[in-house]
Design a protein around this motif. Structure first.
Motif, PDB file in Angstrom:
ATOM      1  N   PHE A 226       0.839  -1.199   0.000  1.00 18.93           N
ATOM      2  CA  PHE A 226       0.000   0.000   0.000  1.00 18.93           C
ATOM      3  C   PHE A 226       0.871   1.244   0.000  1.00 18.93           C
ATOM      4  O   PHE A 226       1.967   1.235   0.564  1.00 18.93           O
ATOM      5  N   GLU A 295     -10.441  -5.058   4.529  1.00 17.74           N
ATOM      6  CA  GLU A 295     -11.184  -4.081   3.754  1.00 17.74           C
ATOM      7  C   GLU A 295     -11.920  -3.101   4.664  1.00 17.74           C
ATOM      8  O   GLU A 295     -11.921  -1.895   4.441  1.00 17.74           O
ATOM      9  N   LEU A 298      -9.400  -0.713   6.039  1.00 17.54           N
ATOM     10  CA  LEU A 298      -8.960   0.277   5.046  1.00 17.54           C
ATOM     11  C   LEU A 298     -10.021   1.363   4.860  1.00 17.54           C
ATOM     12  O   LEU A 298      -9.714   2.553   4.813  1.00 17.54           O
ATOM     13  N   GLY A 299     -11.284   0.900   4.775  1.00 18.23           N
ATOM     14  CA  GLY A 299     -12.370   1.851   4.593  1.00 18.23           C
ATOM     15  C   GLY A 299     -12.421   2.850   5.739  1.00 18.23           C
ATOM     16  O   GLY A 299     -12.621   4.052   5.542  1.00 18.23           O
ATOM     17  N   PHE A 302     -10.197   6.087   5.697  1.00 15.16           N
ATOM     18  CA  PHE A 302     -10.693   7.261   4.967  1.00 15.16           C
ATOM     19  C   PHE A 302     -11.790   7.949   5.774  1.00 15.16           C
ATOM     20  O   PHE A 302     -11.808   9.165   5.904  1.00 15.16           O
ATOM     21  N   ASP A 309      -5.221   9.986   0.831  1.00 13.24           N
ATOM     22  CA  ASP A 309      -5.327   9.216  -0.405  1.00 13.24           C
ATOM     23  C   ASP A 309      -4.584   7.910  -0.180  1.00 13.24           C
ATOM     24  O   ASP A 309      -3.818   7.783   0.783  1.00 13.24           O
ATOM     25  N   GLY A 310      -4.808   6.955  -1.080  1.00 11.89           N
ATOM     26  CA  GLY A 310      -4.118   5.690  -0.912  1.00 11.89           C
ATOM     27  C   GLY A 310      -4.281   4.829  -2.137  1.00 11.89           C
ATOM     28  O   GLY A 310      -5.227   4.992  -2.907  1.00 11.89           O
ATOM     29  N   THR A 311      -3.329   3.912  -2.321  1.00 19.79           N
ATOM     30  CA  THR A 311      -3.460   2.944  -3.405  1.00 19.79           C
ATOM     31  C   THR A 311      -2.907   1.616  -2.924  1.00 19.79           C
ATOM     32  O   THR A 311      -2.155   1.552  -1.946  1.00 19.79           O
ATOM     33  N   MET A 312      -3.323   0.566  -3.613  1.00 18.59           N
ATOM     34  CA  MET A 312      -2.822  -0.766  -3.291  1.00 18.59           C
ATOM     35  C   MET A 312      -2.357  -1.394  -4.598  1.00 18.59           C
ATOM     36  O   MET A 312      -3.070  -1.329  -5.600  1.00 18.59           O
ATOM     37  N   GLN A 314      -1.861  -3.587  -7.648  1.00 20.72           N
ATOM     38  CA  GLN A 314      -2.782  -4.545  -8.261  1.00 20.72           C
ATOM     39  C   GLN A 314      -2.056  -5.706  -8.936  1.00 20.72           C
ATOM     40  O   GLN A 314      -2.690  -6.584  -9.498  1.00 20.72           O
ATOM     41  N   GLN A 318       3.254  -3.632 -10.128  1.00 21.76           N
ATOM     42  CA  GLN A 318       2.901  -2.392  -9.431  1.00 21.76           C
ATOM     43  C   GLN A 318       3.512  -2.346  -8.033  1.00 21.76           C
ATOM     44  O   GLN A 318       3.916  -1.283  -7.569  1.00 21.76           O
ATOM     45  N   LEU A 322       5.814   0.681  -6.599  1.00 18.32           N
ATOM     46  CA  LEU A 322       5.598   1.422  -5.355  1.00 18.32           C
ATOM     47  C   LEU A 322       6.830   1.346  -4.456  1.00 18.32           C
ATOM     48  O   LEU A 322       7.273   2.347  -3.897  1.00 18.32           O
TER      49      LEU A 322
ATOM     50  N   ALA B 202      -4.938   2.548  -9.297  1.00 18.21           N
ATOM     51  CA  ALA B 202      -6.279   2.492  -8.719  1.00 18.21           C
ATOM     52  C   ALA B 202      -6.206   3.053  -7.299  1.00 18.21           C
ATOM     53  O   ALA B 202      -5.312   2.698  -6.548  1.00 18.21           O
ATOM     54  N   LEU B 204      -7.431   3.510  -3.373  1.00 11.51           N
ATOM     55  CA  LEU B 204      -8.029   2.563  -2.424  1.00 11.51           C
ATOM     56  C   LEU B 204      -9.550   2.653  -2.400  1.00 11.51           C
ATOM     57  O   LEU B 204     -10.223   1.621  -2.442  1.00 11.51           O
ATOM     58  N   MET B 208     -12.068  -0.456  -3.411  1.00  9.80           N
ATOM     59  CA  MET B 208     -13.157  -0.976  -2.587  1.00  9.80           C
ATOM     60  C   MET B 208     -14.506  -0.863  -3.292  1.00  9.80           C
ATOM     61  O   MET B 208     -15.331  -1.758  -3.206  1.00  9.80           O
TER      62      MET B 208
END
Lengths: 466, 265
Positions: A226, A295, A298-299, A302, A309-312, A314, A318, A322, B202, B204, B208
């Motif tokens: 992440f 999940e 993570l939710g 926010f 902001d954030g990304t994981m 895929q 990737q 990162l 993408a 987060l 989701m």
């Protein structure tokens, strides 16, 4: 200090060793005389490339006899000038000793020579589903012997600990040319003081590590990578507090500031995954226990405003992209400027207090200077890089940082920290060792050095003076 | 505007790819997968067009249930919904184009964007077949001049541009001797080249949200497509290993070797 190697010594080497054993070619001297630091000018007298432990032993016996100072040398990726030869020393490179024995699958161990490259060890073990979990940005160059001699840390310490935890046995050549076999491949061996530990982290001042039996562990399960954007260091620590309690097994919790990212973008032309810039970034690698739980967690980050902001990643590609943002920092800082590096560690619980006071020190000591901050915050480890301002002479810069360092180290001491978390002491930090070691400890270290290396030929002047 | 974009599941180049000893295929064990990078570029371009002109990106993939991972990736990037053609077993380029034709006829997109090729077999055929099967115009290898989207590049006209009436598309494409610009009436088929854009990560929240976006399941039978391959893979083999390099002592030897051994000067 001998600037020129004694004639008799050179004759003995020419007689007793292969023709390609020693080089005095100026380009090679430059190359092998330094590590990743750029403070000292490399000036070794020669570089030796032994192929066997026997050659190392015979060479050290000669060095001891002729009082030739020796700088042991691995991948030379150190950041404390521990492998720098700036005073006519003989560099002893272990790079030709890179043999790896087959992985021992019952005990999960592997015996390798000191010159085996870290990444090569990883590949060697991965075939069997195993790994030696010592991992850092310079793994493609760093060597096992150097990792052990500096008790290297890196990016997976939060899960696996330091190099020390992953060394079962050592073969060490003493200053007198004796070969010691310490602890073999034993997990348990309660037979008095563990001499192996003496050499781990000794930066080549007590003996030369020539072989090691490494302890291995199964490769971790699927790791998610992440990257989070957060406004500041306080937010990095707040997120860490949450991550510690998250339904995840953390294997990395790294942070860097926008200044680091800007240098990485300049040097490596990498791009940020986020559209809007942010003050700090956190790279987290973790193994999730339960996808739905992860999940939900993570939710909530926010919802609670813990990240902006954030990304994981895929795909593995990737994930590598990162990680590259974090792993290119050290290299990018040096390529785009001159950093003065501090590598401090604090008890994790004191990080918040330390960081808030650190800003005051920066403001007072380096007003308006660029400070690139990153590190393994999960281990309490901060890499503080003071960048040389444009137009300032190098000498003035170094003098300024030398004057400012004690203020920083005083703060480190106040919060129960260490002035060198994982980079070691080498030449760079030895003036400040007393901030982390008591007078009684320092005397004990000197006594040890004098006992093991009475002629002071092993990496003299590194860590402390006898 | 509706844009249909493909998302093929391919081996991640970070995995170690080995040919099976009997030459019947590659070793699947331990392999990791990702969305075909050219398709990922297609998803990105579709999302940019939709951001400008409104509408939706529908993503399609063919394969077993594991291709849902790649569909979710595209959905996480911002595609609205997905179509999954559930099929395991061999498939050739005409089979793929045939399935995509039926999906396109069902979805009636204004534009179909595909990667110019997939990085597994590097065939570079499906886009062309698909345009032919549909009887639509095609513009292959849509590209920009510079890679990595420098500041200048961002300010330049995009490679894919819709006509004022949304009835045509102008496509800049890379050809051997430079750039060619084509204009196609919509609906059309466009294939993407490497330098078209840099796909976004993408986010987060996007990842989701993607979990609850709809994936419609179809099969070759439901689409009435006979996918019996006309092209058969007889054997796979690794290229011969490269010989190790050598060091030459001086320039004269180098020139001599280039002239007499490599015969390149």
């Amino acid at each position: 200090m001998a600037d020129v190697l004694p004639e008799a010594f050179l004759r003995a080497v020419a007689d007793g060793f292969p023709a390609d054993f020693l080089t005095r070619e100026p380009g090679e001297l430059q190359e092998y005389g330094r590590d990743w630091t750029r403070v000292h000018s490399p000036a070794p007298s020669a570089v030796a490339f032994p192929r066997t432990t026997d050659e190392v032993a015979r060479l050290l016996a000669l060095c001891n006899q002729y009082r030739v100072p020796v700088v042991p040398s691995g991948g030379r990726t150190g950041l404390a000038a521990g492998a720098v030869a700036a005073r006519g020393e003989l560099v002893l490179s272990l790079q030709r000793m890179n043999r790896m024995e087959p992985v021992e699958l019952l005990g999960n161990t592997v015996r390798v020579q000191a010159g085996a490259v870290t990444e090569a060890v990883h590949h060697h073990c991965a075939e069997h589903g195993l790994t030696w979990p010592v991992d850092f940005a310079s793994k493609g160059s760093s060597q096992v012997g150097g990792n052990i001699a500096t008790n290297a840390g890196g990016v997976k310490v939060i899960r696996y600990g330091l190099t020390r935890q992953w060394v079962l046995g050592l073969q060490v050549v003493t200053a007198q040319g004796q070969v010691l076999e310490l602890n073999g491949a034993l997990e348990k061996n309660n037979t008095g003081a563990d001499l192996r530990q003496l050499f781990i982290g000794s930066e080549g001042t007590l003996g030369i590590i020539t072989e090691a039996t490494l302890k291995l562990t199964p490769l971790p399960g699927k790791q998610d990578v992440f990257l989070f954007a957060v406004p500041d260091v306080a937010a990095v620590l707040r997120l860490f507090r949450e991550a510690r309690r998250a339904p995840l097994l953390l294997s990395a919790y790294e942070f860097f500031t926008d200044k680091c990212l800007a240098r990485v973008q300049r040097h490596r032309k990498l791009r940020s995954p986020f559209e809007a810039p942010s003050g700090c970034y956190v790279l987290m690698e973790a193994e999730g226990k339960d996808a739905a739980e992860v999940e939900g967690w993570l939710g909530s980050l926010f919802e609670r405003g813990l990240v902006t902001d954030g990304t994981m990643a895929q795909s593995p590609s990737q994930a590598i992209e990162l990680w590259a943002l974090r792993e290119s920092i050290s290299e990018s800082l040096s390529a785009t400027g001159l950093p003065h590096k501090n590598d401090v560690s604090l008890p994790v619980a004191n990080l918040e207090a330390f960081c808030s006071e650190m800003d005051a020190v920066f403001g007072e000591r380096y007003p308006g200077w660029e400070i690139a901050l990153f590190g393994h915050i999960g281990d309490g480890n901060l890499h503080i890089n003071i960048m040389k301002p444009e137009g300032m002479e190098k000498a003035e810069f170094l003098a300024h940082t030398k004057k400012a360092d004690p203020t920083m180290f005083e703060l480190v001491r106040k919060h129960g920290g260490s002035i060198s978390a994982e980079h070691g002491i080498g030449l760079l930090k030895k003036d400040y060792l007393a901030f982390s070691r008591s007078p009684a400890e320092l005397e004990m270290l000197r006594t040890l050095k004098r006992a093991l290396d009475p002629n002071n030929i092993l990496n003299p002047g590194k860590i402390l003076d006898v | 505007m509706k844009i249909l974009v493909t998302a093929k599941r391919v081996e991640d180049p970070e995995s170690k790819i080995k040919v099976k000893p009997d030459g019947s295929g590659i070793v699947q064990e331990g392999l990791k997968y990702k969305i075909n990078p050219f398709d990922e570029i297609g998803v990105e371009e579709g999302l940019r067009l939709v951001a400008k002109h409104g509408g939706e990106v529908v993503v399609v993939s063919i394969g077993g249930k594991e291709v849902q991972e790649q569909l979710r990736h595209a959905l996480a990037m911002g595609a609205t919904r997905a179509v999954w053609v559930n099929h395991t077993g061999p498939l050739d380029q005409m089979g793929v184009a045939g399935l995509l034709q039926k999906v396109a006829e069902k979805e009636k997109p204004d534009l179909v964007i595909l990667g110019k090729q997939a990085i597994d077999d590097d065939q570079n055929q499906v886009g062309q077949y698909l345009a032919e099967f549909l009887g639509w115009g095609q513009a292959t290898f849509a590209s920009k001049v510079e890679s990595l989207e420098s500041e200048q590049e961002k300010n330049k006209v995009p490679a894919l541009q819709m006509g004022a009436d949304n009835k045509s598309v102008r496509v800049v494409r890379e050809v051997d001797n430079g750039l060619a610009t084509l204009e196609c009436a919509l609906p059309a088929v466009v294939t993407t080249d490497l330098r078209l854009n840099l796909p976004r990560y993408a986010s987060l929240p996007g990842i989701m949200k993607a979990k609850s976006k709809p994936i419609e399941e179809l099969t070759p039978a439901k689409l009435s497509v006979d996918v019996t391959p006309k092209v058969q893979v007889l054997k796979m083999a690794s290229p011969p290993p490269r010989k190790a390099g050598i060091k030459v002592p001086d320039v004269a030897t180098l020139v001599d070797k280039l002239r007499n051994e490599a015969k390149v000067v």
